[in-house]
Design a protein around this motif. Structure first.
Motif, short mmCIF file in Angstrom:
data_model
loop_
_atom_site.label_atom_id
_atom_site.label_comp_id
_atom_site.label_asym_id
_atom_site.label_seq_id
_atom_site.Cartn_x
_atom_site.Cartn_y
_atom_site.Cartn_z
N GLY A 108 24.77 47.89 -8.22
CA GLY A 108 24.98 48.95 -7.24
C GLY A 108 26.42 49.45 -7.17
N GLN A 109 27.39 48.57 -7.47
CA GLN A 109 28.79 48.94 -7.37
C GLN A 109 29.42 49.24 -8.74
N VAL A 110 28.61 49.27 -9.79
CA VAL A 110 29.15 49.49 -11.13
C VAL A 110 29.46 50.97 -11.34
N GLU A 111 30.73 51.29 -11.53
CA GLU A 111 31.13 52.67 -11.77
C GLU A 111 31.51 52.91 -13.23
N ASN A 112 31.92 51.83 -13.92
CA ASN A 112 32.32 51.94 -15.32
C ASN A 112 31.51 50.93 -16.14
N PRO A 113 30.33 51.33 -16.64
CA PRO A 113 29.47 50.38 -17.36
C PRO A 113 30.15 49.73 -18.55
N GLY A 114 30.93 50.51 -19.30
CA GLY A 114 31.60 49.95 -20.47
C GLY A 114 32.57 48.85 -20.10
N GLY A 115 33.38 49.08 -19.08
CA GLY A 115 34.33 48.06 -18.63
C GLY A 115 33.62 46.85 -18.04
N TRP A 116 32.56 47.12 -17.30
CA TRP A 116 31.79 46.02 -16.69
C TRP A 116 31.19 45.13 -17.77
N GLU A 119 43.02 44.65 -16.83
CA GLU A 119 41.62 44.23 -16.98
C GLU A 119 41.52 42.81 -17.52
N ILE A 120 42.38 42.48 -18.49
CA ILE A 120 42.36 41.13 -19.07
C ILE A 120 42.73 40.10 -18.00
N GLY A 121 43.75 40.43 -17.19
CA GLY A 121 44.13 39.52 -16.13
C GLY A 121 43.00 39.24 -15.17
N ALA A 122 42.21 40.28 -14.83
CA ALA A 122 41.07 40.09 -13.93
C ALA A 122 40.02 39.18 -14.56
N ILE A 123 39.84 39.29 -15.88
CA ILE A 123 38.83 38.47 -16.58
C ILE A 123 39.22 37.00 -16.56
N ILE A 124 40.52 36.71 -16.76
CA ILE A 124 40.96 35.31 -16.88
C ILE A 124 41.63 34.79 -15.61
N ASP A 125 41.55 35.58 -14.53
CA ASP A 125 42.13 35.19 -13.25
C ASP A 125 43.63 34.94 -13.35
N ARG A 126 44.31 35.84 -14.04
CA ARG A 126 45.77 35.79 -14.15
C ARG A 126 46.32 37.18 -13.80
N SER A 127 47.62 37.24 -13.59
CA SER A 127 48.25 38.52 -13.32
C SER A 127 48.35 39.31 -14.63
#
Length: 287
Positions: free
Chosen positions: A49-57, A141-149
């Motif tokens: 429901g909250q997916v705005e960018n399917p490729g990035g998701w 985006e990479i930081g969000a994936i690995i929980d880093r800044s």
């Protein structure tokens, strides 16, 4: 049903890129397929429901799946290689930093030939390097994936890049030498130059069931007319294709400047999983 159709369409739309990402991160076509299957299972269970960018998701999901697989692979090694090699030093003051074009060329050279050095990286280093340098995923985006800044993600990619660059230089030198030998062998085979073939072969060279330099040279003299010089998973080889599809890969083992073994692989299942880059004689790579 409408949501399921939307998911299927988006997954099919991005599947090739997702598979390429998984293959580069894991280094195995089989594991890449496993990663895509797990990604699809997660996609099916997710709230879109909250997916705005399917490729990035989808990139985020497949990256996290691959990260889990890399961490599991690292954890189950019973005989670890030991401590990681030290990082190459930072560039000296006054030297030019790598340009985006340099980083792209470096990343594009990473194939099976550099799997060894990629395996020395931590999972997060490997993921940060592949996602940023190969697929241009932002550090945010990479930081969000690995929980880093984002800054930490940048540092991880930079550390991995320095190690890969150091290995790429040595690997490139060896690859160039082998490419010259393979190219010379193909030219001699096509021209039926028996003497040149014998010179390129180790006295105890083996090809198929044939043993000895002279016997192997006699077998190949006048053959390989349609074989093309290529990089197969980053390694110089020869490929015979029909209507644009590879039908046989001729692999060469070279030691001390001589060909010691020639293997011909015609298994279509294996060939489909290979990364093949055709090389013009004496020129640059071209897909």
């Amino acid at each position: 049903m409408v949501e399921q159709d939307w998911l299927s369409e988006r997954f099919a739309e991005h599947r090739s890129r997702l598979h390429a990402m998984a293959y580069r991160m894991l280094g195995s076509p089989t594991e890449a397929e496993d990663a895509l299957q797990e990604t699809w299972l997660r996609v099916n269970r997710a709230d879109t429901g909250q997916v705005e960018n399917p490729g990035g998701w989808l990139t985020t999901i497949v990256a996290r799946v691959c990260l889990n697989m890399l961490e599991a692979r690292r954890a189950r090694r019973e005989d670890p290689a030991g401590t990681l090699p030290p990082d190459p030093p930072d560039p000296q003051p006054g030297t030019h930093p790598a340009t985006p074009e340099d980083e792209t060329l470096l990343a594009d050279s990473v194939g099976a030939a550099l799997t060894v050095v990629l395996d020395t990286l931590t999972p997060v280093e490997r993921l940060a390097f592949v996602l940023h340098d190969v697929f241009a995923v932002s550090f945010a985006e990479i930081g969000a994936i690995i929980d880093r800044s984002p800054a930490a993600a940048r540092q991880l990619a930079s550390r991995a890049r320095r190690r890969v660059r150091g290995t790429a230089g040595a690997s490139g030198t060896a690859r160039s030498a082998k490419r010259e030998i393979v190219e010379a062998f193909l030219a001699a085979a096509r021209g039926g130059d028996f003497t040149a073939l014998v010179e390129l072969l180790d006295p105890d060279a083996v090809a198929l069931e044939i043993r000895g330099a002279e016997a192997v040279a006699a077998f190949f003299a006048g053959r390989a007319q349609a074989a093309r010089l290529a990089l197969v998973d980053g390694v110089p080889a020869a490929v015979w294709s029909h209507r644009g599809r590879p039908k046989a890969v001729i692999a060469f083992t070279v030691r001390a400047g001589k060909i010691t073994r020639i293997a011909i692989d015609t298994d279509q299942d294996r060939l489909c999983g290979l990364h093949i880059v055709y090389l013009p004689a004496g020129g640059r790579e071209g897909r």
